[in-house]
Design a protein around this motif. Structure first.
Motif, PDB file in Angstrom:
ATOM      1  N   ALA B  61      -1.913  -7.011   6.720  1.00 56.52           N
ATOM      2  CA  ALA B  61      -2.096  -5.863   5.346  1.00 56.52           C
ATOM      3  C   ALA B  61      -1.376  -5.034   5.406  1.00 56.52           C
ATOM      4  O   ALA B  61      -0.135  -4.601   6.873  1.00 56.52           O
ATOM      5  N   PHE B  62      -0.892  -4.683   4.246  1.00 57.87           N
ATOM      6  CA  PHE B  62       0.320  -3.503   4.053  1.00 57.87           C
ATOM      7  C   PHE B  62      -0.099  -2.755   3.627  1.00 57.87           C
ATOM      8  O   PHE B  62      -0.483  -2.346   2.293  1.00 57.87           O
ATOM      9  N   ILE B  63      -0.041  -1.434   4.381  1.00 60.90           N
ATOM     10  CA  ILE B  63       0.219   0.175   3.949  1.00 60.90           C
ATOM     11  C   ILE B  63       0.616   0.767   2.507  1.00 60.90           C
ATOM     12  O   ILE B  63       1.571   1.344   2.938  1.00 60.90           O
ATOM     13  N   ASN B  64       0.049   1.197   1.618  1.00 62.79           N
ATOM     14  CA  ASN B  64       1.518   1.305   0.610  1.00 62.79           C
ATOM     15  C   ASN B  64       1.225   3.346   0.399  1.00 62.79           C
ATOM     16  O   ASN B  64       0.731   3.983   0.177  1.00 62.79           O
ATOM     17  N   LYS B  65       2.711   3.550   1.252  1.00 59.40           N
ATOM     18  CA  LYS B  65       2.299   4.795   1.495  1.00 59.40           C
ATOM     19  C   LYS B  65       2.611   5.931   0.056  1.00 59.40           C
ATOM     20  O   LYS B  65       1.551   6.886   0.641  1.00 59.40           O
ATOM     21  N   SER B  66       2.571   4.932  -0.645  1.00 60.50           N
ATOM     22  CA  SER B  66       2.911   6.595  -2.417  1.00 60.50           C
ATOM     23  C   SER B  66       0.905   6.885  -2.654  1.00 60.50           C
ATOM     24  O   SER B  66       1.048   7.408  -3.335  1.00 60.50           O
ATOM     25  N   ARG B  67       0.583   5.794  -2.222  1.00 61.73           N
ATOM     26  CA  ARG B  67      -0.960   5.648  -3.143  1.00 61.73           C
ATOM     27  C   ARG B  67      -1.534   6.428  -1.531  1.00 61.73           C
ATOM     28  O   ARG B  67      -2.793   6.818  -1.981  1.00 61.73           O
ATOM     29  N   CYS B  68      -1.400   5.753  -0.564  1.00 63.26           N
ATOM     30  CA  CYS B  68      -2.893   6.266   0.911  1.00 63.26           C
ATOM     31  C   CYS B  68      -2.477   8.269   0.741  1.00 63.26           C
ATOM     32  O   CYS B  68      -1.253   8.765   0.343  1.00 63.26           O
ATOM     33  N   VAL B  69      -3.421   7.752   0.397  1.00 64.75           N
ATOM     34  CA  VAL B  69      -4.318   9.225   1.221  1.00 64.75           C
ATOM     35  C   VAL B  69      -4.198  10.184   2.506  1.00 64.75           C
ATOM     36  O   VAL B  69      -4.738  10.982   2.709  1.00 64.75           O
ATOM     37  N   GLU B  70      -4.373   9.040   3.467  1.00 67.40           N
ATOM     38  CA  GLU B  70      -4.995   9.474   4.699  1.00 67.40           C
ATOM     39  C   GLU B  70      -6.297   9.762   4.757  1.00 67.40           C
ATOM     40  O   GLU B  70      -6.209  10.762   5.711  1.00 67.40           O
ATOM     41  N   SER B  84      -2.042   2.783  12.683  1.00 68.38           N
ATOM     42  CA  SER B  84      -1.394   3.968  13.254  1.00 68.38           C
ATOM     43  C   SER B  84      -1.709   5.015  12.953  1.00 68.38           C
ATOM     44  O   SER B  84      -2.067   5.301  11.975  1.00 68.38           O
ATOM     45  N   GLU B  85      -1.507   6.493  14.071  1.00 65.65           N
ATOM     46  CA  GLU B  85      -1.815   7.857  13.743  1.00 65.65           C
ATOM     47  C   GLU B  85      -1.019   7.961  12.056  1.00 65.65           C
ATOM     48  O   GLU B  85      -1.460   8.549  11.288  1.00 65.65           O
ATOM     49  N   GLU B  86       0.191   7.581  12.148  1.00 70.49           N
ATOM     50  CA  GLU B  86       1.087   7.847  10.497  1.00 70.49           C
ATOM     51  C   GLU B  86       0.376   6.398   9.499  1.00 70.49           C
ATOM     52  O   GLU B  86       1.365   6.177   8.185  1.00 70.49           O
ATOM     53  N   PHE B  87      -0.926   5.830   9.706  1.00 72.12           N
ATOM     54  CA  PHE B  87      -1.163   5.063   8.693  1.00 72.12           C
ATOM     55  C   PHE B  87       0.303   3.798   8.601  1.00 72.12           C
ATOM     56  O   PHE B  87       0.100   3.932   7.281  1.00 72.12           O
TER      57      PHE B  87
END
Lengths: 107, 286, 278
Positions: B61-70, B84-87
């Motif tokens: 999996a790869f998380i796109n940080k600009s889309r992520c709303v945490e 991780s905590e920082e997604f």
């Protein structure tokens, strides 16, 4: 009747691929007209459980008979509960195997 | 086209030494090194690289940080503690199941194939070799073994070579099944030790299931003659042929250090003679 | 102190080193994490006083709720579910317990139930506490059982972990959180090649390590040259001796019949302790 043979190539003259789950092609043949369709096996490339995905392909195509070299334990478990007749442990060209089956020479 | 596979239950029984010797005893051959966790055959056969390809064995999996709303849904549903905590995703822990992508409300997770190793086609003295190397932390799989075998077949077909020798994966799991299935014969290399006997039994069961004709080869048989006898008796009972017994001899290591299969380095040694005799018998299956 | 014992390739003598070390020092707990081939018990012959099953959670389908839509099978990355118009089959050996099928099921027909994936054995032999795991034949995911074996670690003891060979997931799981890792190799081109792979893994994991050269008098000097260049300490050399090989083949740890080796292993342990404390 629809017969599926696992094959190394896309034609009726290709040799049988002895692997089931990771064979190169499934050739699906109408035993009356000898018309056929060659389907590349998408599951030859999955990490695990290739046999199970391959059964899914064969069943979706409503096959009556499967001719192949070997079927692993997982796929066997599914075939045992299906109406598909499975013939293993044979070799030769696809066309020849279908002819032999029609003459009742394959068990 | 005929394929012969060399396998063993546990590692270190001399499987690669035997496979390397068989390879140089054949006229024209393609060798497939499917022991991808310890791919050592190239140290004996000195392949010259022709072609390299990337191998994508698994997904991560790869998380796109600009889309992520945490929102934390991915982390809460991941059974492998890979987020991780920082997604960000620990690709070593991620098993590629796709649950995080499923639960993500904003489609910030993408499942991508990751490069888990490389596969090669090379030239050797009397033919070709198909081999691979995994990145650390990656596991050999049925998929990779099939890939290496298919590449071997491809080149054999192209070059009109009728024989393939496979150095199989050790153990008894999926990669071994993929090494064995559809071959014409298998040589099981075992040694007369407590662990050797234990593993031989498991591998023979597997071969029986896949109806591949087994030949048992007892390596270093004189280290423990009682155990060697036990193996022979077991094989007789099972109706399996013991195709040969190789004595322990340091020349095998000397040959290895010199980067050559023992039959080529010291052809007149007892070990080499026995391997040649065994090969003559086994190669009748080609 | 937690010492793990690993090797790039199989058959270098990893289990032999683990059992001989265990027999040479006091207050030992030996964890055999080579769950596909747990062979240390063949050498220590412990009396087994307890076993426990290891379970993972796998899906079970309530057929009265299932409408055979096939979404679960489609989702499953591991092909552990088969669905056709009239049946559904689960293959627990392939399941990674990700829980995705239960989440995608539109009719809530899937619940999770335990499936036995391995066994943990507790035993004692010559003052050593031994815990080892065994993966069910046919099950694909070894790391689950490794994790369970390690959960039973007693940190008040000198813990010795026998790791599986190679550099794959179960190896990483086994050596994770060790204070020190011993890499067992042999001085041959094969040994060196596989040692390099193991070294790269340990460096990435930031675990201190050293090398034991087994069958030290066969082969060549390249392993030594490599270790020197890479600044890796060689902790011990075990020569190739017929007697050692014979004892191994019979399943007898050589320190039991060659007491001088016991001292060498004690010294090895002291060296490692000093290296860890530094």
């Amino acid at each position: 009747m629809k017969i599926c043979v696992t094959s190394t190539g896309e034609s009726l003259d290709s040799a049988l691929d002895p692997r089931f789950g990771r064979c190169a092609y499934f050739i699906i043949i109408d035993s009356n007209s000898m018309e056929f369709e060659a389907i590349p096996n998408a599951s030859s490339n999955v990490r695990g459980g290739a046999g199970i995905e391959a059964v899914q392909t064969v069943i979706n195509k409503r096959v009556d008979v499967l001719i192949t070299g070997d079927v692993g334990p997982n796929a066997s478990r599914i075939f045992n509960t299906s109406n598909i007749k499975v013939i293993v442990g044979v070799s030769g060209a696809v066309r020849e195997l279908v002819e032999r089956y029609k003459k009742g020479l394959l068990k | 086209m005929k394929e012969i596979v060399i396998i063993s239950g546990k590692g270190g029984t001399g499987k690669t030494t035997i496979a390397g010797s068989f390879a140089v005893l054949t006229d024209k051959v393609v060798v497939a090194d499917c022991d991808v966790d310890a791919p050592d055959l190239h140290l004996l056969l000195h392949p010259e690289l022709i072609e390299t390809s990337e191998f994508a064995g698994s997904k991560s999996a790869f998380i796109n940080k600009s889309r992520c709303v945490e929102c934390g849904l991915c982390k809460g549903n991941c059974k492998f503690n890979a987020i991780s905590e920082e997604f960000s995703v620990d690709t070593h822990s991620c098993e590629g199941c796709g649950v995080c992508a499923l639960v993500c409300p904003v489609q910030a997770v993408e499942m991508k194939e990751k490069v888990s190793g490389y596969s090669y086609i090379s030239k050797i003295e009397n033919g070709f070799m198909s081999h691979a190397l995994l990145n650390p932390g990656e596991e050999n799989s049925g998929k990779l073994v099939t890939f290496v075998r298919d590449k071997a077949k491809e080149i054999a077909m192209k070059e009109n070579i009728g024989k393939i020798i496979i150095d199989g994966a050790p153990g008894i799991s999926c990669p071994v099944i993929s090494s064995v299935t559809g071959t014409n014969a298998g040589v099981v290399v075992t040694e007369p030790t407590v662990s050797g006997v234990h593993d031989l039994k498991r591998i023979l069961e597997l071969m029986e299931h896949f109806r591949v004709k087994p030949f048992v080869l007892i390596n270093k048989f004189d280290i423990n003659k009682d155990k060697a006898k036990e193996i022979e008796e077991f094989c007789v009972e099972k109706g399996v042929e013991v195709v040969g017994k190789i004595p322990f001899d340091p020349v095998v290591t000397t040959a290895m250090v010199n980067g050559e299969p023992v039959v080529k380095f010291i052809p007149q040694s007892e070990v080499s003679k026995e391997i040649k005799r065994i090969w003559k018998k086994v190669s009748e299956n080609f | 102190m937690i010492i793990s014992i690993a090797s790039g390739k199989g058959g270098t003598g990893k289990t032999s080193i683990a059992t001989n070390l265990a027999l040479s020092i006091n207050n030992v707990q030996l964890l055999d994490c080579d769950v596909e081939e747990p062979n240390s018990y063949l050498f220590l012959k412990p009396e087994i006083n307890k076993t426990e099953d290891v379970f993972i959670f796998v899906p079970v389908v309530d057929e009265s709720l299932c409408d055979n839509c096939g979404k679960c099978a489609e989702f499953c990355e591991y092909n552990a579910i088969f669905v056709s118009k009239d049946k559904i089959l689960i293959f627990p050996e392939l399941c990674h317990s990700c829980g995705g099928c239960k989440l995608v099921c539109p009719t809530s027909a899937i619940r999770e139930e335990p499936h036995k994936t391995g066994t943990i054995y507790y035993g004692n032999s010559k003052g050593i506490e031994i815990i080892y795991g065994e993966l069910e034949v046919g099950d694909a995911v070894a790391s689950n059982v490794v994790r369970e074996v390690k959960l039973r670690m007693n940190k008040d003891r000198n813990v010795i972990i026998d790791s599986p060979p190679g550099a794959s997931c179960p190896v990483i799981e086994s050596v994770k959180n060790s204070d020190f890792c011993i890499l067992v190799t042999e001085p041959t081109p094969f040994g060196l090649h596989d040692l390099r792979i193991a070294v790269s893994v340990l460096r990435e994991m930031d675990i201190p390590f050293g090398v034991i050269v087994n069958r030290a008098d066969i082969g060549d000097r390249k392993v030594y040259d490599y270790c020197k260049k890479e600044n890796i300490s060689i902790l011990l050399e075990v020569p190739f001796e017929r007697k050692i090989a014979e004892l191994y083949s019979k399943g007898i740890p050589f320190v039991l019949e060659m007491p001088a080796w016991k001292e060498k292993f004690q010294k090895l342990f002291d060296t490692i302790r000093a290296m860890v404390q530094k």
